[in-house]
Design an enzyme around this catalytic site. Sequence first.
Site, PDB file in Angstrom:
ATOM      1  N   HIS A 108       0.817  -1.236   0.003  1.00 56.60           N
ATOM      2  CA  HIS A 108       0.126   0.048  -0.167  1.00 56.60           C
ATOM      3  C   HIS A 108       0.764   1.107  -0.196  1.00 56.60           C
ATOM      4  O   HIS A 108       1.981   1.062   0.565  1.00 56.60           O
ATOM      5  CB  HIS A 108      -0.873   0.039   1.184  1.00 56.60           C
TER       6      HIS A 108
ATOM      7  N   ASP B 175       3.316  -4.575   8.381  1.00 53.73           N
ATOM      8  CA  ASP B 175       2.296  -3.917   8.028  1.00 53.73           C
ATOM      9  C   ASP B 175       1.114  -4.646   8.097  1.00 53.73           C
ATOM     10  O   ASP B 175       0.556  -5.460   7.553  1.00 53.73           O
ATOM     11  CB  ASP B 175       2.083  -3.158   6.556  1.00 53.73           C
TER      12      ASP B 175
ATOM     13  N   GLN C 153      -4.175  -5.112   7.185  1.00 49.39           N
ATOM     14  CA  GLN C 153      -5.041  -5.824   6.754  1.00 49.39           C
ATOM     15  C   GLN C 153      -5.266  -7.441   7.505  1.00 49.39           C
ATOM     16  O   GLN C 153      -5.858  -8.152   7.315  1.00 49.39           O
ATOM     17  CB  GLN C 153      -5.022  -6.273   5.149  1.00 49.39           C
TER      18      GLN C 153
ATOM     19  N   LYS D  68     -10.314  -0.396  10.839  1.00 46.61           N
ATOM     20  CA  LYS D  68     -10.501  -1.520   9.954  1.00 46.61           C
ATOM     21  C   LYS D  68     -10.971  -2.589  10.631  1.00 46.61           C
ATOM     22  O   LYS D  68     -10.886  -3.768  10.283  1.00 46.61           O
ATOM     23  CB  LYS D  68      -9.185  -1.874   8.915  1.00 46.61           C
TER      24      LYS D  68
ATOM     25  N   CYS E 161      -4.812   2.528  -3.330  1.00 48.60           N
ATOM     26  CA  CYS E 161      -3.605   3.056  -3.123  1.00 48.60           C
ATOM     27  C   CYS E 161      -2.630   2.037  -3.124  1.00 48.60           C
ATOM     28  O   CYS E 161      -1.700   1.722  -2.080  1.00 48.60           O
ATOM     29  CB  CYS E 161      -3.773   3.407  -1.427  1.00 48.60           C
TER      30      CYS E 161
END
Length: 408
Positions: free
Chosen positions: A123, A200, A203, A226, A365
Amino acid sequence: MLDTNRVRADFPILQREVHPGVPLVYLDSAASSQKPLPVIEAMNAYYRQTHANVHRGIHRLSEDATNAYEDARRRIARFINAPDPAGVIYVRNATEAINLVAYSWGRANIAAGDEILLTQMEHHANLVPWQMLAQEKGAVLRYLPFLPDGTLDLAQLPALLSEKTRLFAFTAMSNVFGTLTPVRALVDAAHSVGALALVDGAQSVPHLPVDVQALDCDFLVFSGHKMCGPTGIGILYGKRALLEAMPPFMGGGDMIRRVTLEGATWNELPYKFEAGTPAIAEAIGLGVAVDYLTGLGMDNVHAHEQLITSYALEALSEVGGLRLLGPPAGLKGGVAAFTLQGLHPHDIAQLLDEDGVAIRAGHHCAMPLHHILGINASARASFYVHTTTAEIDRLVESLERAKRVFRI
Ligand code: 7TS
């Protein structure tokens, strides 16, 4: 297993019609998840009964607010199995967490010629801060490629890591392909050349069990919005010794121990990185979101999404002209990105909206990922704890209608 009917009753927004008589089918959780009642009510109750500034007053409200704010931090720490809540820093979102590391750790530790390894499926939040740092310091960015099926080309990893590598920053789950990356193996590879590993988790943390001690990552970043929590709150987890050695990111109130007109000394962790009045209600809301997810069980959340994803990939593959991006079910989380021959992703999303089906269209993104695929954009349906197979059927029916409307 999740009882989807019960779970759905927890999300008031799922009751609404997006157009008269057209109920919502929310398939955009990868962009931002909806909020269950306990989170909404906790934030409401906080403002009705408890609000005051934290870490300042000695009055009752301030003490209550501080206790709730710090209690949420302890629960979030437990959720990712952080050894110490002091290593759990409140930030606005995953983007701010990565920028914090790039500014604070990066500016103190990256010099000309040093290398930072990323992947081609990141991203923009995990690309641009490193590009800015590399440009400023004369450092070199390297990229681990992905294979045509959207998994990482791990065979290339040894050649991309060297004693020059200072950091390997990578996603645990692609927001386009859905690919679940082998996080522990990637962390070990970084450590084998003396580099740090930043994961990261924007997600992954919302969708599967994540244990920072088992992963041995140096940094983990994620966003509250999220994972059933509010916007405006996210987390930077870091190993304590690293965070101790890092200079502050922003200066101001709360992050200091002592200030004179000549200078200042820094507060202890985590406050060194929390300048100014923080997002108190949002931190408390995220604490409740974590309790909510823990109540469902992260293994159950993951299992439910695996079932839904298998069903969705199978159903979508029956749609003529549709090309799925990313690996097959089993190798990915709850994301189905696709293109449909003859139809622009924005047109698809607009047509689907008429049927109440909310998906995202665009580059998500991740422009470099799309560029490598030779496309500008894709459509993406993404799933969460409340997604049902009936909703997937509605997605497919709506796609078939879109094809009829555009005569393809
Ligand atoms: N990293 C990944 C893998 C993401 O998917 C996102 C957001 C971010 C970082 C940034 O998160 P933020 O909360 O700081 O904005 N991804 C998406 C998406 O896929 N659609 O909208 C936002």
